[in-house]
Motif scaffolding. Sequence first.
Motif, PDB file in Angstrom:
ATOM      1  N   ARG A  21       1.036  -1.179   0.082  1.00  0.00           N
ATOM      2  CA  ARG A  21       0.090   0.143  -0.617  1.00  0.00           C
ATOM      3  C   ARG A  21       0.988   1.461  -0.076  1.00  0.00           C
ATOM      4  O   ARG A  21       1.637   1.577   0.562  1.00  0.00           O
ATOM      5  CB  ARG A  21      -0.598   0.039   1.371  1.00  0.00           C
ATOM      6  N   LEU A  22       1.069   1.766  -1.350  1.00  0.00           N
ATOM      7  CA  LEU A  22       1.332   3.361  -0.686  1.00  0.00           C
ATOM      8  C   LEU A  22       0.974   4.299  -0.853  1.00  0.00           C
ATOM      9  O   LEU A  22      -0.305   4.634  -1.703  1.00  0.00           O
ATOM     10  CB  LEU A  22       2.417   3.077  -2.295  1.00  0.00           C
ATOM     11  N   ASP A  23       0.500   5.174   0.568  1.00  0.00           N
ATOM     12  CA  ASP A  23      -0.216   6.523   0.353  1.00  0.00           C
ATOM     13  C   ASP A  23       0.364   7.437   0.860  1.00  0.00           C
ATOM     14  O   ASP A  23       1.714   7.732   0.924  1.00  0.00           O
ATOM     15  CB  ASP A  23      -0.367   5.941   1.687  1.00  0.00           C
ATOM     16  N   PHE A  24      -0.137   8.689   0.091  1.00  0.00           N
ATOM     17  CA  PHE A  24       0.401  10.187   0.763  1.00  0.00           C
ATOM     18  C   PHE A  24      -0.747  10.637   1.895  1.00  0.00           C
ATOM     19  O   PHE A  24      -1.592  10.423   1.798  1.00  0.00           O
ATOM     20  CB  PHE A  24       0.058  10.825  -1.079  1.00  0.00           C
ATOM     21  N   MET A  25       0.264  11.756   2.252  1.00  0.00           N
ATOM     22  CA  MET A  25      -0.301  13.013   3.596  1.00  0.00           C
ATOM     23  C   MET A  25      -0.952  14.051   2.601  1.00  0.00           C
ATOM     24  O   MET A  25      -0.909  14.379   1.955  1.00  0.00           O
ATOM     25  CB  MET A  25       0.080  12.908   5.087  1.00  0.00           C
ATOM     26  N   LYS A  26      -2.224  13.866   3.637  1.00  0.00           N
ATOM     27  CA  LYS A  26      -3.134  15.483   2.645  1.00  0.00           C
ATOM     28  C   LYS A  26      -3.473  16.032   3.372  1.00  0.00           C
ATOM     29  O   LYS A  26      -2.455  16.126   4.837  1.00  0.00           O
ATOM     30  CB  LYS A  26      -5.109  14.386   2.028  1.00  0.00           C
ATOM     31  N   SER A  27      -4.008  17.289   3.143  1.00  0.00           N
ATOM     32  CA  SER A  27      -3.612  18.516   3.903  1.00  0.00           C
ATOM     33  C   SER A  27      -4.686  18.200   5.528  1.00  0.00           C
ATOM     34  O   SER A  27      -4.732  19.154   6.167  1.00  0.00           O
ATOM     35  CB  SER A  27      -5.023  20.019   3.128  1.00  0.00           C
ATOM     36  N   ASP A  28      -5.446  17.232   4.923  1.00  0.00           N
ATOM     37  CA  ASP A  28      -6.160  16.745   6.482  1.00  0.00           C
ATOM     38  C   ASP A  28      -5.068  16.189   7.389  1.00  0.00           C
ATOM     39  O   ASP A  28      -6.288  15.737   8.759  1.00  0.00           O
ATOM     40  CB  ASP A  28      -7.281  16.700   6.314  1.00  0.00           C
ATOM     41  N   GLY A  29      -4.222  15.643   7.266  1.00  0.00           N
ATOM     42  CA  GLY A  29      -3.028  14.797   8.064  1.00  0.00           C
ATOM     43  C   GLY A  29      -4.256  13.333   7.551  1.00  0.00           C
ATOM     44  O   GLY A  29      -3.430  12.856   7.906  1.00  0.00           O
TER      45      GLY A  29
END
Length: 104
Positions: A21-29
């Motif tokens: 799983r490859l995730d990126f962080m969004k502005s809401d954390g």
Amino acid sequence: ITEYLASFTKGFDSELMSNVRLDFMKSDGGLTPVNDFGGHQAILSGPAGGVVGYAKTSYRPSLDKDESKSTKPLPVIGFDMGGTSTDVSRYDGSLELVFETTTA
């Protein structure tokens, strides 16, 4: 951003991309899978990541090592100064969501 992410993921073995799983962080954390990620979601991901990081590493619910004594926890303040901006945040035991339509 889309082209950058495509070239970024192109460097991974296809088997890796289907098994990890490859995730990126969004502005809401929060995190989002790389295939659902857009640059507009990450404008403030640095400050959000900073709050999550220092909340997990610096905040202590009790300041006294003797657990028989109850002490009031102190909030933690984060300060992130970059080349063109400064972000200041505060954590007091819970994360707050702020809904703004303008980011300046």
